[in-house]
Write an enzyme that holds these catalytic residues in place. Structure first.
Site, mmCIF file in Angstrom:
data_model
loop_
_atom_site.group_PDB
_atom_site.id
_atom_site.type_symbol
_atom_site.label_atom_id
_atom_site.label_comp_id
_atom_site.label_asym_id
_atom_site.label_seq_id
_atom_site.Cartn_x
_atom_site.Cartn_y
_atom_site.Cartn_z
ATOM 1 N N TYR A 12 -15.752 3.744 7.284
ATOM 2 C CA TYR A 12 -14.931 3.988 7.204
ATOM 3 C C TYR A 12 -14.154 4.198 9.385
ATOM 4 O O TYR A 12 -13.589 3.343 9.778
ATOM 5 C CB TYR A 12 -13.664 4.727 6.241
ATOM 6 C CG TYR A 12 -12.480 4.611 6.117
ATOM 7 C CD1 TYR A 12 -11.852 4.105 6.419
ATOM 8 C CD2 TYR A 12 -11.960 6.303 7.195
ATOM 9 C CE1 TYR A 12 -10.539 3.568 6.757
ATOM 10 C CE2 TYR A 12 -10.428 6.424 7.054
ATOM 11 C CZ TYR A 12 -9.639 4.995 7.302
ATOM 12 O OH TYR A 12 -8.362 5.815 6.923
ATOM 13 N N ALA B 175 -5.160 -1.920 5.630
ATOM 14 C CA ALA B 175 -6.922 -1.609 6.069
ATOM 15 C C ALA B 175 -7.597 -1.355 5.032
ATOM 16 O O ALA B 175 -7.237 -1.977 3.276
ATOM 17 C CB ALA B 175 -6.598 0.147 6.487
ATOM 18 N N TYR B 176 -8.991 -1.739 5.399
ATOM 19 C CA TYR B 176 -10.306 -1.035 3.623
ATOM 20 C C TYR B 176 -9.619 0.686 4.130
ATOM 21 O O TYR B 176 -10.042 0.722 4.939
ATOM 22 C CB TYR B 176 -11.734 -1.404 4.571
ATOM 23 C CG TYR B 176 -12.154 -1.491 2.755
ATOM 24 C CD1 TYR B 176 -12.969 -2.421 2.203
ATOM 25 C CD2 TYR B 176 -12.715 -0.263 2.771
ATOM 26 C CE1 TYR B 176 -13.900 -2.351 1.411
ATOM 27 C CE2 TYR B 176 -13.629 -0.167 1.880
ATOM 28 C CZ TYR B 176 -13.875 -0.566 1.170
ATOM 29 O OH TYR B 176 -14.926 -0.881 0.340
ATOM 30 N N THR B 177 -9.299 0.995 2.823
ATOM 31 C CA THR B 177 -9.272 2.378 2.818
ATOM 32 C C THR B 177 -9.997 3.328 2.204
ATOM 33 O O THR B 177 -10.383 4.490 1.546
ATOM 34 C CB THR B 177 -7.728 2.733 2.404
ATOM 35 O OG1 THR B 177 -7.764 2.002 1.139
ATOM 36 C CG2 THR B 177 -7.005 2.369 3.494
ATOM 37 N N GLY C 137 1.019 -1.257 -0.371
ATOM 38 C CA GLY C 137 -0.008 0.023 0.004
ATOM 39 C C GLY C 137 0.911 1.290 -0.150
ATOM 40 O O GLY C 137 2.076 1.179 0.278
ATOM 41 N N THR D 236 -6.632 6.618 12.079
ATOM 42 C CA THR D 236 -7.349 7.686 10.968
ATOM 43 C C THR D 236 -7.758 9.042 11.880
ATOM 44 O O THR D 236 -8.289 8.927 13.134
ATOM 45 C CB THR D 236 -7.889 7.230 9.901
ATOM 46 O OG1 THR D 236 -8.288 8.732 9.278
ATOM 47 C CG2 THR D 236 -9.210 6.148 10.518
HETATM 48 N N1 LIG Z 1 -4.980 7.797 3.007
HETATM 49 C C1 LIG Z 1 -4.453 7.800 4.448
HETATM 50 O O1 LIG Z 1 -5.139 9.192 3.426
HETATM 51 C C2 LIG Z 1 -4.672 7.793 4.721
HETATM 52 C C3 LIG Z 1 -5.013 8.565 6.560
HETATM 53 C C4 LIG Z 1 -4.697 8.583 7.038
HETATM 54 C C5 LIG Z 1 -4.836 7.382 8.235
HETATM 55 N N2 LIG Z 1 -4.575 6.298 7.215
HETATM 56 C C6 LIG Z 1 -4.718 4.895 7.170
HETATM 57 O O2 LIG Z 1 -2.500 4.194 7.283
HETATM 58 C C7 LIG Z 1 -2.669 3.057 7.142
HETATM 59 C C8 LIG Z 1 -2.549 2.763 5.745
HETATM 60 O O3 LIG Z 1 -3.054 3.391 4.432
HETATM 61 P P1 LIG Z 1 -2.901 3.356 2.632
HETATM 62 O O4 LIG Z 1 -2.965 4.496 2.725
HETATM 63 O O5 LIG Z 1 -1.640 3.349 3.060
HETATM 64 O O6 LIG Z 1 -3.829 2.257 2.668
HETATM 65 P P2 LIG Z 1 -3.396 1.729 1.256
HETATM 66 O O7 LIG Z 1 -2.790 2.329 0.191
HETATM 67 O O8 LIG Z 1 -4.978 0.928 0.235
HETATM 68 O O9 LIG Z 1 -2.737 0.034 1.677
HETATM 69 C C9 LIG Z 1 -2.726 -1.308 2.578
HETATM 70 C C10 LIG Z 1 -3.259 -2.124 1.707
HETATM 71 O O10 LIG Z 1 -3.958 -3.541 2.140
HETATM 72 C C11 LIG Z 1 -3.260 -4.372 1.364
HETATM 73 N N3 LIG Z 1 -5.001 -5.805 2.227
HETATM 74 C C12 LIG Z 1 -6.139 -5.035 2.392
HETATM 75 N N4 LIG Z 1 -7.049 -6.447 2.435
HETATM 76 C C13 LIG Z 1 -6.184 -7.071 2.913
HETATM 77 C C14 LIG Z 1 -5.791 -8.191 3.511
HETATM 78 N N5 LIG Z 1 -7.177 -9.061 3.750
HETATM 79 N N6 LIG Z 1 -4.601 -8.743 4.198
HETATM 80 C C15 LIG Z 1 -3.782 -7.922 4.238
HETATM 81 N N7 LIG Z 1 -3.709 -6.776 3.249
HETATM 82 C C16 LIG Z 1 -4.607 -6.090 3.006
HETATM 83 C C17 LIG Z 1 -4.401 -3.192 0.435
HETATM 84 O O11 LIG Z 1 -4.244 -4.472 -0.953
HETATM 85 P P3 LIG Z 1 -5.517 -3.664 -1.526
HETATM 86 O O12 LIG Z 1 -4.765 -2.417 -2.204
HETATM 87 O O13 LIG Z 1 -4.913 -4.519 -3.405
HETATM 88 O O14 LIG Z 1 -6.150 -3.929 -1.457
HETATM 89 C C18 LIG Z 1 -3.209 -2.008 0.050
HETATM 90 O O15 LIG Z 1 -1.804 -2.695 0.115
HETATM 91 C C19 LIG Z 1 -4.476 2.493 6.794
HETATM 92 O O16 LIG Z 1 -4.507 2.007 8.003
HETATM 93 C C20 LIG Z 1 -5.321 4.023 6.799
HETATM 94 O O17 LIG Z 1 -6.653 3.633 7.591
HETATM 95 C C21 LIG Z 1 -4.631 6.934 5.643
#
Ligand SMILES: NC(=O)c1ccc[n+]([C@@H]2O[C@H](COP(=O)([O-])OP(=O)(O)OC[C@H]3O[C@@H](n4cnc5c(N)ncnc54)[C@H](OP(=O)(O)O)[C@@H]3O)[C@@H](O)[C@H]2O)c1
Length: 300
Positions: free
Chosen positions: A129, A64-66, A15, A105
Site C-alpha cells: 500500500y 484509492a485502494y486503501t 469514500g 498517506t
Molecule cells: N483511511 C486512512 O486512515 C487514510 C490515512 C491517510 C491517507 N489516506 C488516503 O486518503 C484517501 C482517501 O481514503 P479513504 O479512507 O477515504 O478511502 P476509501 O473510504 O476507501 O475511499 C476510496 C473511494 O475510492 C473508490 N474507488 C475504488 N476504486 C476506484 C476506481 N477504480 N475508480 C474510482 N473510484 C474508486 C472506493 O470505492 P469502493 O469503496 O467501492 O472500492 C471508495 O469510494 C486515500 O488516498 C488514502 O490513501 C487514508
C-alpha cells in the site's frame, strides 16, 4: 451542483474522505461534481469522457485502494489504482489545466523516525500500500505541474470503517480489549481534512505556482494506538456514548499478526501547510471530542 465560480471534481466521492469533502463543498457553496466507481480512475477514456464539456478548475483525488493488509495479496490491483489511476487523473488534470489535489498517506515512511516527518524527509515505504501510494505521488508530480499532494494519517470520520468506529464497537461488545502500544501516529478527523481542502481551494493562487507541492496535514500531536483507544473510551464514557465499562490493555504489534507491516512511528509535521495557509489546527484529542459530541454514534 450549487452556484459559484469554481467547478471542483471530487474523485472517490463515496469514500470516507470523499464524502466529507463533497459535504464541505456543498456547505461552502462551491460548485462541484463527483464520481466514484462509476468513473474508473484506471480508465483514461472514462475520465476524459466524464470531464468532457465541464469547466473543471480543481480535481480532488480521494479514490484509492486503501485495504492495507489485503494489498499484500492484491499488489497488482493496488498498483493499478494507486499508481496507474493516480497517473491517469494527473494526466487529465494536466491536459485540461485543472489544479489537482491528490491525497496520500503517512505510510510512505518506514516509521523508523523519532520526530514528526516533514515533507523533505525521505520516503521508504515498507508495504505494498505505502509503496503504491509513494509511486502514485511520483506520477502526480510528473504528470501535473499544478498539483498538491496532501499526506494525511490515521483518518477517521463518520462515513467509513476506521479505528474510532472499530474501537467503540469493540468496547460496546467486550469487557476487555488489547490495543497495540508500539505504533505511534497522528489521528486526523476527516472533517478537519476536508475543511483544509476547502481552504486550499479558496486561497488565491500566485501565478508562479509556488504553493504547489507536497504537504502534510494531520491533527496536532502524536499518540500510540493504545493511548488513542484509552482516550476514545474516556470521551465516549463522558459523553454517554458508552454505557458499559471496558478495560483496555496494551500489547505489542508482534502479538497482533497482520499481513502488512505498519510504520512504528508515523507522526507528520504539519508546519508547512499551517504556514502556507496561515491556519491553526486542532489537536487530535480536541477534534476527537468534537467528532464524538456531534452525534456520530447515535446508531451504534
Ligand atoms: N483511511 C486512512 O486512515 C487514510 C490515512 C491517510 C491517507 N489516506 C488516503 O486518503 C484517501 C482517501 O481514503 P479513504 O479512507 O477515504 O478511502 P476509501 O473510504 O476507501 O475511499 C476510496 C473511494 O475510492 C473508490 N474507488 C475504488 N476504486 C476506484 C476506481 N477504480 N475508480 C474510482 N473510484 C474508486 C472506493 O470505492 P469502493 O469503496 O467501492 O472500492 C471508495 O469510494 C486515500 O488516498 C488514502 O490513501 C487514508
Amino acid at each position: 451542483m450549487k452556484g459559484g465560480a469554481r467547478v471542483v471534481w471530487v474523485i472517490g466521492e463515496k469514500g470516507m474522505l470523499g464524502t466529507e469533502v463533497s459535504l464541505a463543498l456543498e456547505k461552502a457553496e462551491i460548485e462541484h461534481i463527483g464520481s466514484d466507481l462509476d468513473v474508473d480512475i484506471t480508465n483514461g477514456a472514462a475520465l476524459n469522457a466524464f470531464a468532457e464539456g465541464k469547466a473543471i478548475k480543481w480535481m480532488v483525488n480521494c479514490a484509492a485502494y486503501t485495504a492495507v493488509d489485503r494489498a499484500e495479496d492484491e499488489s497488482e490491483l493496488c498498483r493499478r489504482l494507486n499508481v496507474d489511476g493516480a497517473a491517469e487523473v494527473a494526466k487529465l488534470a494536466g491536459r485540461v489545466g485543472a489544479r489537482l489535489i491528490h491525497v496520500s498517506t503517512d505510510y510512505v515512511f518506514d516509521g523508523n523516525g523519532r520526530r514528526p516527518y516533514t515533507e523533505d524527509d525521505e520516503t521508504n515505504p515498507t508495504g505494498v500500500y505505502g509503496r503504491t501510494k509513494r509511486d502514485g505521488e511520483l506520477e502526480v508530480l510528473k504528470n501535473c505541474k499544478n498539483s498538491y499532494i496532501l499526506r494525511s494519517s490515521w483518518l477517521y470520520g463518520k462515513y467509513g470503517n476506521n479505528f474510532v468506529h472499530t474501537m467503540i464497537k469493540l468496547m460496546q461488545k467486550q469487557d476487555i480489549i488489547s490495543v497495540v502500544n508500539d505504533q505511534q501516529g497522528s489521528p486526523t478527523w476527516a472533517h478537519d481534512f476536508a475543511q483544509l481542502i476547502i481552504m486550499l481551494i479558496k486561497k488565491e493562487h500566485k501565478s508562479d505556482g509556488t504553493l504547489y507541492g507536497i504537504y502534510h496535514f494531520c491533527n496536532g500531536g502524536g499518540v500510540s494506538r493504545y493511548d488513542f483507544a484509552k482516550e476514545i473510551y474516556k470521551q465516549s464514557r463522558e459523553l454517554g456514548i458508552l454505557t458499559k465499562e471496558c478495560t483496555i490493555t496494551p500489547c505489542a504489534t508482534e502479538g497482533y499478526p497482520a499481513k502488512a507491516r505498519r510504520p512504528a512511528y508515523s507522526c507528520l509535521d504539519h508546519t508547512k501547510i499551517k504556514t502556507a495557509l496561515n491556519i491553526k489546527v486542532s489537536d487530535w484529542n480536541v477534534s476527537l471530542r468534537t467528532f464524538l459530541s456531534i452525534g456520530n454514534y447515535n446508531n451504534i
